[in-house]
Design a protein around this motif. Structure first.
Motif, short mmCIF file in Angstrom:
data_model
loop_
_atom_site.label_atom_id
_atom_site.label_comp_id
_atom_site.label_asym_id
_atom_site.label_seq_id
_atom_site.Cartn_x
_atom_site.Cartn_y
_atom_site.Cartn_z
N ALA A 89 22.78 13.85 9.12
CA ALA A 89 21.65 14.63 8.57
C ALA A 89 21.88 16.11 8.78
N ILE A 90 21.59 16.89 7.75
CA ILE A 90 21.63 18.35 7.86
C ILE A 90 20.24 18.85 7.51
N ASN A 91 19.57 19.49 8.48
CA ASN A 91 18.20 19.93 8.24
C ASN A 91 17.89 21.11 9.16
N LYS A 92 17.11 22.06 8.65
CA LYS A 92 16.83 23.24 9.50
C LYS A 92 15.71 22.97 10.50
N ASP A 93 14.99 21.85 10.30
CA ASP A 93 13.88 21.52 11.19
C ASP A 93 14.31 20.43 12.16
N GLU A 94 14.46 20.80 13.42
CA GLU A 94 15.00 19.81 14.38
C GLU A 94 14.04 18.66 14.64
N THR A 95 12.77 18.78 14.21
CA THR A 95 11.81 17.68 14.42
C THR A 95 11.73 16.77 13.19
N ALA A 96 12.54 17.02 12.18
CA ALA A 96 12.48 16.19 10.96
C ALA A 96 12.79 14.73 11.32
N PRO A 97 11.99 13.78 10.79
CA PRO A 97 12.19 12.36 11.15
C PRO A 97 13.55 11.79 10.75
N PHE A 102 0.83 -1.21 0.00
CA PHE A 102 0.00 0.00 0.00
C PHE A 102 0.86 1.26 0.00
N GLY A 103 1.71 1.35 -1.01
CA GLY A 103 2.51 2.56 -1.19
C GLY A 103 3.52 2.78 -0.09
N GLY A 104 3.91 1.69 0.59
CA GLY A 104 4.92 1.82 1.63
C GLY A 104 4.34 2.21 2.97
N ILE A 135 20.88 15.66 3.14
CA ILE A 135 20.92 17.12 3.22
C ILE A 135 19.62 17.70 2.67
N GLY A 136 18.87 18.36 3.53
CA GLY A 136 17.57 18.92 3.11
C GLY A 136 16.59 17.82 2.74
N ILE A 137 16.70 16.71 3.46
CA ILE A 137 15.79 15.56 3.25
C ILE A 137 15.05 15.34 4.57
N GLY A 140 17.79 16.72 -0.96
CA GLY A 140 16.34 16.65 -1.12
C GLY A 140 15.73 17.97 -1.53
N ARG A 141 14.43 18.12 -1.27
CA ARG A 141 13.71 19.32 -1.67
C ARG A 141 14.33 20.57 -1.05
N GLY A 142 14.91 20.40 0.15
CA GLY A 142 15.51 21.54 0.84
C GLY A 142 16.66 22.17 0.09
P1 FAD Z 1 10.59 17.13 1.93
O1 FAD Z 1 9.83 16.10 2.65
O2 FAD Z 1 9.82 18.31 1.42
O3 FAD Z 1 11.71 17.63 2.93
C1 FAD Z 1 12.56 18.71 2.69
C2 FAD Z 1 13.37 18.95 3.96
O4 FAD Z 1 14.33 19.96 3.71
C3 FAD Z 1 12.53 19.39 5.14
O5 FAD Z 1 12.75 18.51 6.22
C4 FAD Z 1 13.05 20.79 5.45
O6 FAD Z 1 13.08 21.07 6.84
C5 FAD Z 1 14.43 20.74 4.87
N1 FAD Z 1 14.95 22.05 4.47
C6 FAD Z 1 14.32 22.98 3.69
N2 FAD Z 1 15.14 24.03 3.49
C7 FAD Z 1 16.28 23.78 4.17
C8 FAD Z 1 17.48 24.51 4.38
N3 FAD Z 1 17.69 25.71 3.81
N4 FAD Z 1 18.43 23.96 5.16
C9 FAD Z 1 18.25 22.75 5.75
N5 FAD Z 1 17.12 22.02 5.58
C10 FAD Z 1 16.16 22.54 4.81
N6 FAD Z 1 10.79 9.43 -1.61
C11 FAD Z 1 12.09 9.12 -1.78
O7 FAD Z 1 12.98 9.89 -1.39
N7 FAD Z 1 12.45 7.95 -2.42
C12 FAD Z 1 11.54 7.05 -2.86
O8 FAD Z 1 11.93 6.03 -3.44
C13 FAD Z 1 10.15 7.34 -2.68
N8 FAD Z 1 9.20 6.46 -3.08
C14 FAD Z 1 7.89 6.75 -2.81
C15 FAD Z 1 6.91 5.80 -3.13
C16 FAD Z 1 5.59 6.06 -2.86
C17 FAD Z 1 4.56 5.03 -3.22
C18 FAD Z 1 5.21 7.29 -2.25
C19 FAD Z 1 3.77 7.58 -1.93
C20 FAD Z 1 6.17 8.23 -1.95
C21 FAD Z 1 7.52 7.99 -2.22
N9 FAD Z 1 8.52 8.93 -1.90
C22 FAD Z 1 9.81 8.58 -2.06
C23 FAD Z 1 8.19 10.30 -1.49
C24 FAD Z 1 8.29 10.52 0.00
O9 FAD Z 1 7.05 10.21 0.61
C25 FAD Z 1 8.61 12.01 0.29
O10 FAD Z 1 7.64 12.82 -0.31
C26 FAD Z 1 9.99 12.42 -0.21
O11 FAD Z 1 10.97 11.52 0.25
C27 FAD Z 1 10.28 13.82 0.31
O12 FAD Z 1 11.53 14.25 -0.18
P2 FAD Z 1 12.40 15.30 0.63
O13 FAD Z 1 12.71 14.77 1.98
O14 FAD Z 1 13.51 15.70 -0.26
O15 FAD Z 1 11.40 16.56 0.71
#
Ligand code: FAD
Length: 345
Positions: free
Chosen positions: A308-316, A155-157, A288-290, A232-234
């Motif tokens: 891990a490097i993240n600006k949100d200390e509650t990030a999982p 179920f999508g993980g 980094i930013g994940i 990551g998105r960060g």
């Molecule tokens: P976000 O969750 O948006 O996190 C970004 C982080 O960056 C935040 O914690 C934020 O605090 C931090 N940040 C922002 N700006 C800064 C800054 N300037 N300095 C420091 N920190 C900062 N994801 C995967 O990665 N791999 C997979 O294979 C995968 N498969 C998936 C399969 C399914 C079926 C589904 C439903 C989802 C899947 N996902 C997968 C997506 C996953 O659920 C998340 O959406 C994704 O991992 C989020 O990526 P992220 O952590 O880069 O982005």
């Protein structure tokens, strides 16, 4: 089907261009553990043309026996002759368990073989063990012992499912590359090699290969990297990944990423770590930013050391990290790179 006739753990020893794929050795390693629990042996099924020399490597990584199916029709992977090879091996040797890698080849081959020999298959497993089924006793239902319990995200993980195949044999699974550990190499180990050729008569299902065009990878496969710098998105843009590349250069590392970075078009899919990307197990993983979504963790939490490097200390991500730095990656990553440069210059 007389289930009691089926004995032994068999694994498909995938090779491409006469070179064993990493998954072949991972499956031998896992197969050996399962075989030990069942008091039986692990047999590698080596299929190809002129591949006999690879049997020694399979033995060195723990195969007790190698069944060699060698025929010119098996030079390149094609669905029909390979299916015929494995289905014939199963019909002749009657294994209790048959494992195939969840690679592009294995995802095509495994289900086809399971349908042909009329058994079930659990795809893309991340854990395999021998145990009782049902796992917890159910009144009025017999609990069977020594079953293969096959675990995979469902179920999508969002949940983890454990699946068994109590009524048919072999119990078949495809297994995610990078999840199982290879056994320690023993150069002196020897395996019994048995040659078996069921005969291959080309028919309409034998695809004719006209040309093979190989993808040329410019970077190291992230599954082989010892150090990964993952963004990551960060990271916020493709241009900003330059910061991560600079850090990777100093460390002799490879850049990888989360799915968010792929979906944003900043990085190609083959650099994605996670459930729908690749499973990695480097010595050192920078996140980094994940944020650390469960689907990302599924692909990297077995790394030896996670920073891990993240600006949100509650990030999982901090729940699985060995070291955490809370702050803005735009400041921390360049500072870290400069410090490391000065240290190693
Ligand atoms: P976000 O969750 O948006 O996190 C970004 C982080 O960056 C935040 O914690 C934020 O605090 C931090 N940040 C922002 N700006 C800064 C800054 N300037 N300095 C420091 N920190 C900062 N994801 C995967 O990665 N791999 C997979 O294979 C995968 N498969 C998936 C399969 C399914 C079926 C589904 C439903 C989802 C899947 N996902 C997968 C997506 C996953 O659920 C998340 O959406 C994704 O991992 C989020 O990526 P992220 O952590 O880069 O982005």
């Amino acid at each position: 089907m007389n289930i009691a006739e089926y004995k032994g753990v068999f694994v498909f020893a995938q090779q491409v261009d006469n070179e064993l794929s990493g998954i072949a050795l991972e499956l031998v390693g896992k197969g050996k553990e399962l075989a030990k629990d069942l008091g039986t042996e692990v047999t590698a099924v080596l299929v190809g043309s002129g591949v006999k020399a690879l049997a020694d490597e399979l033995a060195a990584y723990g195969a007790d026996k190698v069944i060699l199916v060698d025929d010119p029709e098996l030079k390149e992977y094609r669905t029909e002759p390979y299916t015929h090879a494995l289905a014939s091996v199963i019909e002749k040797y009657k294994p209790e368990i048959f494992l195939v890698g969840a690679t592009a080849i294995g995802r095509d081959l495994g289900p086809r073989v399971s349908a042909r020999v009329h058994t079930g298959l659990t795809a893309d497993c991340t854990r395999l063990e021998i145990g009782d089924f049902p796992i917890n006793p159910i009144p009025g239902r017999e609990q069977l012992h020594n079953q293969l319990l096959m675990t995979r995200p469902a179920f999508g993980g969002n949940t983890i499912a454990t699946i068994a195949c109590p009524e048919f044999r072999p119990q078949m699974a495809t297994v995610r590359p990078g999840v199982m550990q290879k056994a320690r190499k023993d150069e002196n180990a020897k395996a019994v090699i048995e040659e078996f050729n069921p005969g291959f008569t080309p028919n309409n299902n034998y695809v004719e290969i006209l040309d093979i065009v190989k993808a040329v990878a410019e970077t190291e496969d992230i599954m082989d990297a010892k150090i990964l710098v993952s963004g990551g998105r960060g990271v916020c843009s493709a241009e900003n990944f330059k910061m991560l590349e600079d850090l990777a250069d100093v460390l002799g590392a490879t850049v990888s990423c989360s799915r968010a970075a792929v979906d944003s078009g900043w990085k190609p899919k083959d650099l994605q770590v996670g459930q729908t990307g690749k499973t990695v197990r480097p010595n050192l993983y920078f996140a980094i930013g994940i944020s650390g979504a469960i689907q990302h963790l599924a692909g990297m939490e077995e790394s030896d050391v996670i920073i891990a490097i993240n600006k949100d200390e509650t990030a999982p991500i901090f729940d699985v990290a060995d070291y955490g730095i809370v702050g803005d990656l735009n400041k921390i990553v360049p500072a870290l790179t400069e410090r490391l440069k000065a240290e190693f210059a």
